[in-house]
Design a protein around this motif. Structure first.
Motif, PDB file in Angstrom:
ATOM      1  N   PRO A  10      -4.667   7.212  -7.785  1.00  0.00           N
ATOM      2  CA  PRO A  10      -3.337   6.730  -7.390  1.00  0.00           C
ATOM      3  C   PRO A  10      -3.462   5.580  -6.397  1.00  0.00           C
ATOM      4  CG  PRO A  10      -3.438   9.122  -7.318  1.00  0.00           C
ATOM      5  CD  PRO A  10      -4.838   8.655  -7.526  1.00  0.00           C
ATOM      6  N   ALA A  11      -2.512   4.668  -6.440  1.00  0.00           N
ATOM      7  CA  ALA A  11      -2.539   3.515  -5.528  1.00  0.00           C
ATOM      8  C   ALA A  11      -2.594   3.998  -4.083  1.00  0.00           C
ATOM      9  CB  ALA A  11      -1.317   2.637  -5.753  1.00  0.00           C
ATOM     10  N   THR A  12      -3.590   3.534  -3.352  1.00  0.00           N
ATOM     11  CA  THR A  12      -3.829   3.962  -1.979  1.00  0.00           C
ATOM     12  C   THR A  12      -4.358   2.788  -1.170  1.00  0.00           C
ATOM     13  OG1 THR A  12      -4.417   6.186  -2.752  1.00  0.00           O
ATOM     14  CG2 THR A  12      -5.092   5.592  -0.517  1.00  0.00           C
ATOM     15  N   VAL A  13      -3.787   2.584   0.009  1.00  0.00           N
ATOM     16  CA  VAL A  13      -4.237   1.508   0.893  1.00  0.00           C
ATOM     17  C   VAL A  13      -4.262   2.024   2.328  1.00  0.00           C
ATOM     18  CG1 VAL A  13      -3.744  -0.797   1.842  1.00  0.00           C
ATOM     19  CG2 VAL A  13      -3.361  -0.337  -0.594  1.00  0.00           C
ATOM     20  N   GLY A  71      -6.787   1.920  -6.769  1.00  0.00           N
ATOM     21  CA  GLY A  71      -5.717   2.308  -7.679  1.00  0.00           C
ATOM     22  C   GLY A  71      -4.978   1.120  -8.253  1.00  0.00           C
ATOM     23  N   LEU A  72      -3.944   1.411  -9.022  1.00  0.00           N
ATOM     24  CA  LEU A  72      -3.170   0.388  -9.712  1.00  0.00           C
ATOM     25  C   LEU A  72      -1.803   0.213  -9.065  1.00  0.00           C
ATOM     26  CD1 LEU A  72      -3.885   1.286 -13.456  1.00  0.00           C
ATOM     27  CD2 LEU A  72      -5.094  -0.356 -12.000  1.00  0.00           C
ATOM     28  N   ALA A  73      -1.423  -1.038  -8.869  1.00  0.00           N
ATOM     29  CA  ALA A  73      -0.077  -1.334  -8.386  1.00  0.00           C
ATOM     30  C   ALA A  73       0.951  -1.105  -9.479  1.00  0.00           C
ATOM     31  CB  ALA A  73      -0.003  -2.768  -7.879  1.00  0.00           C
ATOM     32  N   ASN A  74       0.525  -1.290 -10.733  1.00  0.00           N
ATOM     33  CA  ASN A  74       1.412  -1.072 -11.871  1.00  0.00           C
ATOM     34  C   ASN A  74       0.576  -0.626 -13.063  1.00  0.00           C
ATOM     35  OD1 ASN A  74       2.851  -2.144 -14.498  1.00  0.00           O
ATOM     36  ND2 ASN A  74       4.448  -1.905 -12.955  1.00  0.00           N
ATOM     37  N   ARG A 127      -2.489  -3.870 -13.286  1.00  0.00           N
ATOM     38  CA  ARG A 127      -2.824  -4.688 -12.112  1.00  0.00           C
ATOM     39  C   ARG A 127      -3.284  -3.816 -10.957  1.00  0.00           C
ATOM     40  NH1 ARG A 127      -0.513  -6.682  -7.510  1.00  0.00           N
ATOM     41  NH2 ARG A 127       1.507  -5.648  -7.868  1.00  0.00           N
ATOM     42  N   ALA A 128      -4.462  -4.131 -10.444  1.00  0.00           N
ATOM     43  CA  ALA A 128      -5.012  -3.376  -9.316  1.00  0.00           C
ATOM     44  C   ALA A 128      -4.233  -3.688  -8.044  1.00  0.00           C
ATOM     45  CB  ALA A 128      -6.482  -3.718  -9.126  1.00  0.00           C
ATOM     46  N   VAL A 129      -4.037  -2.683  -7.207  1.00  0.00           N
ATOM     47  CA  VAL A 129      -3.338  -2.884  -5.956  1.00  0.00           C
ATOM     48  C   VAL A 129      -4.191  -3.723  -5.018  1.00  0.00           C
ATOM     49  CG1 VAL A 129      -4.224  -0.802  -4.778  1.00  0.00           C
ATOM     50  CG2 VAL A 129      -1.970  -1.698  -4.194  1.00  0.00           C
ATOM     51  N   GLU A 130      -3.542  -4.549  -4.216  1.00  0.00           N
ATOM     52  CA  GLU A 130      -4.219  -5.337  -3.192  1.00  0.00           C
ATOM     53  C   GLU A 130      -3.729  -4.895  -1.818  1.00  0.00           C
ATOM     54  OE1 GLU A 130      -4.002  -9.519  -3.947  1.00  0.00           O
ATOM     55  OE2 GLU A 130      -4.596  -9.309  -6.048  1.00  0.00           O
ATOM     56  N   LYS A 184       4.781  -6.370  -5.934  1.00  0.00           N
ATOM     57  CA  LYS A 184       5.257  -5.063  -5.481  1.00  0.00           C
ATOM     58  C   LYS A 184       4.456  -3.928  -6.122  1.00  0.00           C
ATOM     59  CE  LYS A 184       7.595  -4.076  -9.453  1.00  0.00           C
ATOM     60  NZ  LYS A 184       7.440  -2.910 -10.330  1.00  0.00           N
ATOM     61  N   VAL A 185       4.433  -2.807  -5.405  1.00  0.00           N
ATOM     62  CA  VAL A 185       3.780  -1.594  -5.886  1.00  0.00           C
ATOM     63  C   VAL A 185       4.835  -0.690  -6.514  1.00  0.00           C
ATOM     64  CG1 VAL A 185       2.439   0.452  -5.250  1.00  0.00           C
ATOM     65  CG2 VAL A 185       2.019  -1.739  -4.089  1.00  0.00           C
ATOM     66  N   THR A 186       4.647  -0.346  -7.772  1.00  0.00           N
ATOM     67  CA  THR A 186       5.537   0.609  -8.427  1.00  0.00           C
ATOM     68  C   THR A 186       5.181   2.013  -7.953  1.00  0.00           C
ATOM     69  OG1 THR A 186       5.708  -0.794 -10.397  1.00  0.00           O
ATOM     70  CG2 THR A 186       6.318   1.520 -10.646  1.00  0.00           C
ATOM     71  N   LEU A 187       6.192   2.788  -7.585  1.00  0.00           N
ATOM     72  CA  LEU A 187       5.950   4.151  -7.120  1.00  0.00           C
ATOM     73  C   LEU A 187       6.091   5.133  -8.280  1.00  0.00           C
ATOM     74  CD1 LEU A 187       7.802   4.181  -3.671  1.00  0.00           C
ATOM     75  CD2 LEU A 187       5.395   3.735  -4.178  1.00  0.00           C
TER      76      LEU A 187
END
Length: 417
Positions: free
Chosen positions: A48-51, A67-70, A75-78, A230-233
């Motif tokens: 899961p997207a984690t920062v 994780g993935l932003a979407n 797309r990988a999260v930054e 943006k990060v999709t939740l």
């Protein structure tokens, strides 16, 4: 040779039949191999997207980005992708209020009715004024039972006239702590009335711009470049919970009453700032959120003026809440965690026995936090997605094992300050 009476065949002919059968079997096997689907490769789904971003008085440093932003685009999260940070938005609202106090436009201990232009009273205590301090400390006696989202076109005053909006927990100020999101629209509307500015623009002027961060509320004032990152939740079950592909402009991103146009051009500041979701609607990346934390640590040395924070420390000192598990010590929309105060308190997030100031968040499958420790001079901004909701509903859970494990990783990666 063949014997007609017994039906026998010669040795040579038997050999030819056997060879033919062998060729047919090999051909069938080859065709079966070609037609069979390739064995599915075993792949591990992305986490899961984690920062997590660490910060101190000198700056910020990303530690964990995974994780993935979407999931649709892959797309990988930054590290600085904007995400809906949930209730950390209340801390940003408190900073905005404190900056208005600095400007001489606001008094936290004045009857909030003076700013709203209508009389706000608990039906259980009609003679007791409600102040911004009461609201920011969740000691006004409010309840979320009647709902806390008031769409554009509906009346904030009418919502607060509903008895369901109040609890009988004592008079404002003396009332037992009861976490209520409904207080945030009241605070934000009072800030608008005191300043004459729309709430999203007010936060931009007093908090975001001075600290050099890019952020917005309900995507208002966020440019296309930020919206694209943006990060999709997602919920723990996998479905989209918030900020999906259809949740950005030109789609309407503010709550709007049925039949009401999604148009802020005629909105009058000081009437209903609930439309900006001050209780949880800030979109910001963890690098930018960490910059706010870094400014808190710096204080008067290039951060927020020390005088700005004096009411916060006073409120935290007085804001002990016996019987609370997570909000054991709560001031002006800020928590003090890790004091091991007993009496049911379960607010330890970090392994080390030091106290941290900040705010947590939980909504739409997201868990988030902004916490800093003045003693060690550092802090962390984080979010992690695809979490199940707390058993008792929003804002009722304590820090989860997953959050604690994440912070243990972060502390190990950050090392000593």
């Amino acid at each position: 040779r063949q014997n007609a009476g017994c039906g026998r065949i010669s040795i040579d002919e038997a050999r030819r039949v056997a060879m033919m059968r062998g060729m047919i079997c090999r051909l069938i096997a080859a065709l079966t191999f070609i037609a069979a689907p390739a064995a599915a490769e075993v792949t591990t789904p992305p986490p899961p997207a984690t920062v997590v971003v660490a910060f101190d008085s000198d700056g910020v440093r990303p530690l964990i980005v995974e994780g993935l932003a979407n999931k649709d685009t892959g797309r990988a999260v930054e590290a600085n992708d904007p995400v809906r940070i949930a209730s950390i938005s209340k801390l940003i609202m408190a900073l905005t209020a404190l900056r208005l106090v600095d400007e001489g436009k606001l008094d936290l201990d004045r009857d909030v009715s003076d700013y709203l232009g209508w009389k706000l009273r608990s039906p259980h205590h009609p003679d007791a004024p409600v102040t911004l301090t009461h609201l920011l400390m969740h000691r006004a006696g409010l309840s979320d039972a009647g709902g806390y989202v008031i769409p554009l076109g509906e009346s904030l005053e009418a919502r607060l006239a509903d008895p369901a909006a109040w609890r009988e927990v004592g008079p404002p100020g003396e009332a037992a702590f009861e976490y209520a999101n409904l207080g945030s629209p009241l605070v934000a509307t009072a800030l608008e009335a005191a300043s004459g500015e729309r709430y999203d623009r007010l936060v931009e002027r007093l908090v975001f711009k001075p600290l050099g961060v890019k952020a917005c509320l309900n995507w208002t004032l966020c440019d296309a470049e930020m919206q694209a990152r943006k990060v999709t939740l997602y919920r723990h079950t996998g479905e989209v919970a918030a900020d999906g592909a259809d949740g950005l402009p030109p789609a309407c991103t503010i709550p709007v009453a049925e039949g009401q146009a999604c148009d802020l051009s005629s909105y009058v500041p000081g009437t209903n700032a609930s439309i900006f979701s001050p209780q949880g609607g800030v979109r910001i990346g963890m690098v930018d959120l960490a910059k706010i934390g870094s400014a808190m640590i710096r204080g008067g040395n290039g951060g927020l003026p020390n005088a700005t924070m004096i009411p916060v420390w006073q409120a935290l000192e007085a804001g002990r809440n016996p019987g609370q598990a997570l909000f054991c010590r709560y001031g002006l929309a800020m928590q003090l965690i890790g004091l091991d105060e007993g009496d049911g308190c379960d607010d330890r997030l970090f392994e080390r026995g030091t106290a941290y100031v900040g705010h947590s968040g939980e909504a739409y499958g997201l868990l988030s936090g902004l916490f800093w420790d003045f003693e060690e001079g550092r802090g962390f901004a984080y979010f992690l997605t695809e979490n199940p909701p707390p058993e008792g509903g929003e804002d009722t859970g304590t820090f989860t094992p997953r959050e604690k494990a994440l912070m243990a990783r972060a502390l190990a990666m950050a090392g000593k300050p």
